[in-house]
Motif scaffolding. Structure first.
Motif, PDB file in Angstrom:
ATOM      1  N   GLY B  72       0.645  -1.227   0.167  1.00  0.00           N
ATOM      2  CA  GLY B  72       0.081  -0.139   0.094  1.00  0.00           C
ATOM      3  C   GLY B  72       0.697   1.119  -0.151  1.00  0.00           C
ATOM      4  N   GLU B  73       0.278   2.284   0.405  1.00  0.00           N
ATOM      5  CA  GLU B  73       0.952   3.416   0.448  1.00  0.00           C
ATOM      6  C   GLU B  73       2.155   3.714   1.068  1.00  0.00           C
ATOM      7  N   ASP B  74       2.160   3.230   2.283  1.00  0.00           N
ATOM      8  CA  ASP B  74       3.132   3.253   3.222  1.00  0.00           C
ATOM      9  C   ASP B  74       4.547   2.184   2.693  1.00  0.00           C
ATOM     10  N   HIS B  75       4.330   1.368   1.865  1.00  0.00           N
ATOM     11  CA  HIS B  75       5.397   0.834   1.398  1.00  0.00           C
ATOM     12  C   HIS B  75       6.273   1.424   0.232  1.00  0.00           C
ATOM     13  N   PRO B  76       7.572   1.012   0.183  1.00  0.00           N
ATOM     14  CA  PRO B  76       8.262   1.671  -1.003  1.00  0.00           C
ATOM     15  C   PRO B  76       7.862   1.009  -2.334  1.00  0.00           C
ATOM     16  N   LEU B  77       8.005   1.757  -3.428  1.00  0.00           N
ATOM     17  CA  LEU B  77       7.852   1.215  -4.704  1.00  0.00           C
ATOM     18  C   LEU B  77       8.786   0.012  -5.005  1.00  0.00           C
ATOM     19  N   VAL B  78       8.522  -1.212  -5.278  1.00  0.00           N
ATOM     20  CA  VAL B  78       9.405  -2.046  -5.596  1.00  0.00           C
ATOM     21  C   VAL B  78       9.671  -2.352  -7.309  1.00  0.00           C
ATOM     22  N   ILE B  79      10.808  -2.089  -7.620  1.00  0.00           N
ATOM     23  CA  ILE B  79      10.909  -2.049  -9.038  1.00  0.00           C
ATOM     24  C   ILE B  79      12.178  -3.245  -9.314  1.00  0.00           C
ATOM     25  N   ALA B  80      12.360  -3.512 -10.411  1.00  0.00           N
ATOM     26  CA  ALA B  80      13.588  -4.679 -10.775  1.00  0.00           C
ATOM     27  C   ALA B  80      13.814  -4.554 -12.371  1.00  0.00           C
ATOM     28  N   GLY B  81      15.174  -4.739 -12.531  1.00  0.00           N
ATOM     29  CA  GLY B  81      15.785  -4.437 -13.882  1.00  0.00           C
ATOM     30  C   GLY B  81      16.953  -5.678 -13.985  1.00  0.00           C
ATOM     31  N   GLY B  82      17.614  -5.588 -14.947  1.00  0.00           N
ATOM     32  CA  GLY B  82      18.954  -6.534 -15.128  1.00  0.00           C
ATOM     33  C   GLY B  82      18.271  -7.678 -16.151  1.00  0.00           C
ATOM     34  N   VAL B  83      19.335  -8.275 -16.680  1.00  0.00           N
ATOM     35  CA  VAL B  83      19.013  -9.011 -17.890  1.00  0.00           C
ATOM     36  C   VAL B  83      18.104 -10.301 -17.569  1.00  0.00           C
ATOM     37  N   ALA B  84      18.091 -10.907 -16.576  1.00  0.00           N
ATOM     38  CA  ALA B  84      17.042 -11.986 -16.132  1.00  0.00           C
ATOM     39  C   ALA B  84      15.636 -11.354 -16.589  1.00  0.00           C
ATOM     40  N   CYS B  85      15.473 -10.177 -15.955  1.00  0.00           N
ATOM     41  CA  CYS B  85      14.066  -9.713 -16.542  1.00  0.00           C
ATOM     42  C   CYS B  85      13.752  -9.315 -17.729  1.00  0.00           C
ATOM     43  N   PHE B  86      14.928  -8.902 -18.345  1.00  0.00           N
ATOM     44  CA  PHE B  86      14.562  -8.611 -19.755  1.00  0.00           C
ATOM     45  C   PHE B  86      14.169  -9.780 -20.527  1.00  0.00           C
ATOM     46  N   LEU B  87      14.926 -11.084 -20.205  1.00  0.00           N
ATOM     47  CA  LEU B  87      14.687 -12.230 -20.827  1.00  0.00           C
ATOM     48  C   LEU B  87      13.170 -12.713 -20.524  1.00  0.00           C
ATOM     49  N   ASN B  88      12.939 -12.745 -19.145  1.00  0.00           N
ATOM     50  CA  ASN B  88      11.266 -13.069 -18.880  1.00  0.00           C
ATOM     51  C   ASN B  88      11.161 -12.749 -17.448  1.00  0.00           C
ATOM     52  N   PRO B  89      10.239 -11.687 -17.394  1.00  0.00           N
ATOM     53  CA  PRO B  89      10.071 -11.291 -16.187  1.00  0.00           C
ATOM     54  C   PRO B  89       8.868 -12.107 -15.330  1.00  0.00           C
ATOM     55  N   GLU B  90       8.180 -12.662 -16.139  1.00  0.00           N
ATOM     56  CA  GLU B  90       6.914 -13.356 -15.584  1.00  0.00           C
ATOM     57  C   GLU B  90       6.751 -14.089 -14.459  1.00  0.00           C
ATOM     58  N   PRO B  91       7.947 -14.984 -14.176  1.00  0.00           N
ATOM     59  CA  PRO B  91       7.980 -15.924 -13.055  1.00  0.00           C
ATOM     60  C   PRO B  91       8.195 -15.058 -11.930  1.00  0.00           C
ATOM     61  N   VAL B  92       8.598 -13.881 -11.675  1.00  0.00           N
ATOM     62  CA  VAL B  92       8.760 -13.094 -10.619  1.00  0.00           C
ATOM     63  C   VAL B  92       7.675 -11.875 -10.621  1.00  0.00           C
ATOM     64  N   ALA B  93       6.869 -11.988 -11.673  1.00  0.00           N
ATOM     65  CA  ALA B  93       6.158 -10.765 -11.958  1.00  0.00           C
ATOM     66  C   ALA B  93       4.845 -10.362 -10.590  1.00  0.00           C
ATOM     67  N   ALA B  94       4.825 -11.429  -9.795  1.00  0.00           N
ATOM     68  CA  ALA B  94       3.777 -11.002  -8.835  1.00  0.00           C
ATOM     69  C   ALA B  94       4.508 -10.497  -7.716  1.00  0.00           C
ATOM     70  N   PHE B  95       5.936 -10.313  -7.464  1.00  0.00           N
ATOM     71  CA  PHE B  95       6.341  -9.762  -6.427  1.00  0.00           C
ATOM     72  C   PHE B  95       6.882  -8.398  -6.768  1.00  0.00           C
ATOM     73  N   ILE B  96       6.882  -7.850  -8.088  1.00  0.00           N
ATOM     74  CA  ILE B  96       7.474  -6.735  -8.248  1.00  0.00           C
ATOM     75  C   ILE B  96       6.287  -5.731  -8.875  1.00  0.00           C
ATOM     76  N   ASP B  97       6.456  -4.409  -8.337  1.00  0.00           N
ATOM     77  CA  ASP B  97       5.381  -3.536  -8.844  1.00  0.00           C
ATOM     78  C   ASP B  97       5.687  -2.972 -10.258  1.00  0.00           C
ATOM     79  N   LEU B  98       7.216  -2.785 -10.539  1.00  0.00           N
ATOM     80  CA  LEU B  98       7.147  -2.288 -11.894  1.00  0.00           C
ATOM     81  C   LEU B  98       8.793  -2.847 -12.325  1.00  0.00           C
ATOM     82  N   PHE B  99       8.570  -3.329 -13.539  1.00  0.00           N
ATOM     83  CA  PHE B  99       9.791  -3.649 -14.098  1.00  0.00           C
ATOM     84  C   PHE B  99      10.353  -2.648 -15.191  1.00  0.00           C
ATOM     85  N   LEU B 100      11.687  -2.326 -15.269  1.00  0.00           N
ATOM     86  CA  LEU B 100      12.298  -1.529 -16.210  1.00  0.00           C
ATOM     87  C   LEU B 100      13.050  -2.398 -17.081  1.00  0.00           C
TER      88      LEU B 100
END
Lengths: 53, 528
Positions: B72-100
Motif C-alpha cells: 500500500g501507500e506506506d510501502h516503497p515502490l519495488v522495481i526490478a531490472g537486469g538481464v534476467a528480467c529482460f529475458l522473462n520477468p513473468e516468473p517473478v512478476a507477482a512480487f515486483i510493482d514495476l519492471f524496467l
C-alpha cells in the motif's frame, strides 16, 4: 593475519562508496539479490556510478 | 543528451545477509545502516534467474509484503531490472510493482522525474507504465491459459502499451560504465571493471545476450584509454568487461597501451579465434593463472548447431598460444543437453579435452610446472529470446548419465579435472527462466519451505515439467512475447530451423543490415 572475504564485514576496504545526507532527497535502496561478494561482482554497481554522481 | 537529477537522489546498497539464519534482523543499507524499507524505492538488479528466490527472502527481511498486490501507500515502490528480467520477468512478476526492461541510461531519467511527482501509488504506477519507455507493471496485464496449460492470451487491462518496447542506448560514446566502488571482496579481487561494449555480433544460438542487446555496440578505444587511466589511480588491476571483449575495435592497441607494465589487464571473455599477440601478451603480463576457452560443444557438428563459429583448430591453437605465453591453467566450458545432441557428441567432449591436453603437454614441456585443465560441464537451459526458446530441456536423468559418461572418460586422466553442474539445479533455473506468471506459486512455496525445491514442486498444483521439458510450437504464444527486443520471432524461428538442420547462422551486420529486426526501426525506438 590476512582476513578472507567471508571474515571481513561487507563494505570494509571499499574505495569510492558515497554517503550522502538523506534529508530532503529521494532515497533508493539498490538491492543485489545475493551476498555482498557475489553482488559486488555484478555489473549493477556500474549503473550506480551515474545515479549519485 | 540526458541529465541525471543526481543532487536530489541518494542511492544506497543492500545485499542478502551474510548469515543465513538472520531472519530476525531487518534489512539495512550498507551506506547508512538504515532499514531498506524506509527508502522511497527498492530497486532490484537481477542478472540470474537463480536469484529470484533471494528476492522473496530480501523482501521478507525488509518487512515488505512479498506480493505486489498486498502493498500500500506506506510501502516503497519495488522495481526490478537486469538481464534476467529482460529475458522473462513473468516468473517473478507477482512480487515486483514495476519492471524496467531495457538499458538504464535510456529509462532512468524519465522514470525518476515521474517517480518524484509523489502521486498516490496506483496513479503513479499507471503514469509510469504509460509514459516511461520499457516500464512494465504486471498488475495492468492479464493472462489466460488453454485447457492444456499453455498461454492463450496476454492483454492489458488498463490503458497501457500492449507491447513493452525495450529502449537501449544507441551510441555508447560519451558515456562510461565502470566500477564506482572498488572492493577487495569480490570474484574480481581489487579490479576496476570497465565495460567495453554491449551485445555480441556472433549470435550463438543458446545465448540471450547475443539477441536482446542487438545491435552490438562498442565504446571508442580512445575513451576507454581515459577510463582505464582513471581506474589506475586506485588499482593496477583492470577488468575489461563485455560479451566478447576480443571483438572490440582497437582491442590490440588498448592492450599494447596498458599491457606493458602499467596495468594488469584481464578480460571477461575471449573468443578462441581472436587471440591477437597483443592480447595474449597483456594477459600473460597480468599474472593471470587461468585462461578460459569455451568450445561449448565437443563436435564440429554440434558447434554448427549452436552457431558457435569456432573450429577445433581454433580451440587447439588458442590452448597452445595461452600456455606458450605463461598462463599455466586452462578452463574449458562445455554444455550438455544441447538440441540434437547424440552420445557421439558427448563422447566428442572427452576426445577434444584429450586433444587439448596433448597440445598443452607439448607446450608445457620444459616449463617447471605443468598446469591443470579443468573441463566445466554445464547443463543447457533453453533461454527466452534465443533461437532455442522453443526447445525442450534435456531430462535430469539423461543429463546425469551424460555427465557420468564424460567423467568416466576423463576421470583418470592426469592434469585434467572435471566439474559439472547439478542437473536438478539447472532444472530449477529452467523453471524460473521459462515459466509464466503462475511460477509465482512455485517461488512462494520454495520460499515457505526454505529452499526445498523437490517438496515445493510436489506441493503445487502446477506441473513444472510443462515449462521445462516440452518442446513448444513455433506458433505458440510465449510468456515473454509481450516484450519487443527488436529481433523478430520470424528471425528466431528461421535460426531455430537452421540449427536443427546443422546450418550456420545468419551473421549480424552490426547495424548495416535489416535481417533480424533489431535495426529496422531505429527511428521508431524510444529512449535512444
Amino acid at each position: 593475519m590476512k582476513q578472507t572475504p567471508s571474515e571481513r564485514k561487507p563494505g570494509a576496504g571499499e574505495i569510492g562508496a558515497i554517503r550522502k545526507d538523506r534529508r530532503g532527497r529521494t532515497t533508493v535502496a539498490l538491492v543485489y539479490p545475493n551476498r555482498y561478494h557475489v553482488g559486488m561482482a555484478n555489473r549493477g554497481d556500474c549503473l550506480r556510478a551515474r545515479v549519485p554522481a | 543528451m540526458w541529465a541525471w537529477p543526481t543532487e536530489e537522489i541518494v542511492c544506497e546498497r543492500a545485499f542478502l545477509p551474510e548469515e543465513t539464519s538472520s531472519a530476525a534482523g531487518r534489512l539495512t543499507t550498507l551506506e547508512s545502516g538504515r532499514p531498506a524499507a524506509e527508502a522511497d524505492l527498492i530497486a532490484f538488479s537481477i542478472s540470474f534467474e537463480s536469484d529470484y528466490p533471494h528476492v522473496l527472502q530480501l523482501l521478507e527481511h525488509a518487512g515488505i509484503p512479498l506480493r505486489s498486490a498486498s502493498r500500500g501507500e506506506d510501502h516503497p515502490l519495488v522495481i526490478a531490472g537486469g538481464v534476467a528480467c529482460f529475458l522473462n520477468p513473468e516468473p517473478v512478476a507477482a512480487f515486483i510493482d514495476l519492471f524496467l526492461i531495457g538499458e538504464a541510461e535510456a529509462i532512468l531519467p524519465q522514470f525518476l522525474e515521474r517517480f518524484r511527482s509523489g502521486a498516490p501509488r496506483q496513479e503513479l504506477l499507471l503514469d509510469l507504465a504509460r509514459e516511461v519507455p520499457g516500464a512494465y507493471a504486471p498488475a495492468f496485464y492479464a493472462a489466460s491459459y488453454t485447457a492444456e496449460g499453455a498461454l492463450a492470451s496476454f492483454e492489458p487491462v488498463r490503458d497501457v502499451p500492449r507491447k513493452i518496447v525495450r529502449p537501449l542506448l544507441r551510441d555508447l560514446s560519451g558515456t562510461t560504465t565502470c566500477s564506482s566502488v572498488i572492493t577487495p571482496d569480490t570474484a574480481f579481487g581489487r579490479a576496476f571493471l570497465v565495460e567495453v561494449g554491449r551485445g555480441c555480433p556472433h549470435g550463438c544460438r543458446f545465448c540471450g545476450a547475443g539477441f536482446v542487446y542487438r545491435p552490438p555496440r562498442f565504446r571508442p578505444a580512445a575513451e576507454l584509454v581515459q577510463t582505464v587511466r582513471q581506474g589506475l589511480a586506485h588499482t593496477d588491476q583492470v577488468g575489461l568487461v563485455g560479451a566478447a571483449v576480443s571483438d572490440l575495435p582497437g582491442i590490440g592497441a588498448l592492450c599494447a597501451h596498458f599491457g606493458g607494465g602499467e596495468a594488469r589487464l584481464s578480460f571477461s571473455s575471449l573468443r578462441a579465434d581472436a587471440l591477437s599477440p597483443e592480447l595474449v601478451r597483456a594477459l600473460g603480463h597480468s599474472g593471470v593463472k587461468t585462461a578460459t576457452i569455451a568450445p561449448e560443444a565437443g563436435s564440429e557438428r554440434l558447434r554448427r548447431v549452436i552457431n558457435k563459429g569456432i573450429s577445433e583448430a581454433d580451440v587447439l591453437g588458442a590452448a597452445e598460444t595461452l600456455v606458450a605465453h605463461g598462463i599455466p591453467n586452462l578452463k574449458l566450458y562445455f554444455m550438455l543437453g544441447l538440441p540434437t545432441e547424440t552420445d557421439a557428441d558427448v563422447q566428442a567432449i572427452a576426445t577434444l579435452v584429450k586433444r587439448i591436453k596433448h597440445v598443452f603437454l607439448a607446450v608445457s614441456r620444459g616449463r617447471r610446472a605443468i598446469g591443470i585443465i579443468t573441463a566445466s560441464l554445464g547443463c543447457f537451459v533453453p533461454k527466452p529470446f534465443t533461437p532455442f526458446q522453443w526447445a525442450a530441456m534435456e531430462e535430469v536423468g539423461r543429463l546425469k548419465a551424460k555427465i557420468r559418461a564424460v567423467k568416466s572418460e576423463l576421470g583418470r586422466v592426469a592434469n585434467v579435472r572435471v566439474h559439472a553442474d547439478v542437473p536438478r539445479w539447472a532444472y530449477a533455473q529452467a523453471v524460473l527462466s521459462r515459466g509464466d506468471r503462475r511460477t509465482a506459486e512455485i517461488l512462494s512455496r520454495v520460499h515457505a519451505l526454505q529452499g526445498n525445491w523437490p517438496q515445493a514442486l510436489k506441493a503445487v498444483a502446477l506441473n513444472a515439467d510443462f515449462f521445462v521439458h516440452r518442446e513448444r510450437g513455433t506458433d505458440e504464444l510465449l510468456p515473454w512475447d509481450f516484450i519487443d527486443h527488436g529481433v523478430t520471432k520470424a528471425f528466431l524461428k528461421q535460426e531455430y530451423r537452421r540449427a536443427l538442420e546443422g546450418r550456420p547462422g545468419t551473421p549480424c551486420g552490426g547495424g548495416s543490415c535489416r535481417l533480424c529486426g533489431a535495426c529496422t526501426d531505429a527511428e521508431g525506438h524510444p529512449g535512444s
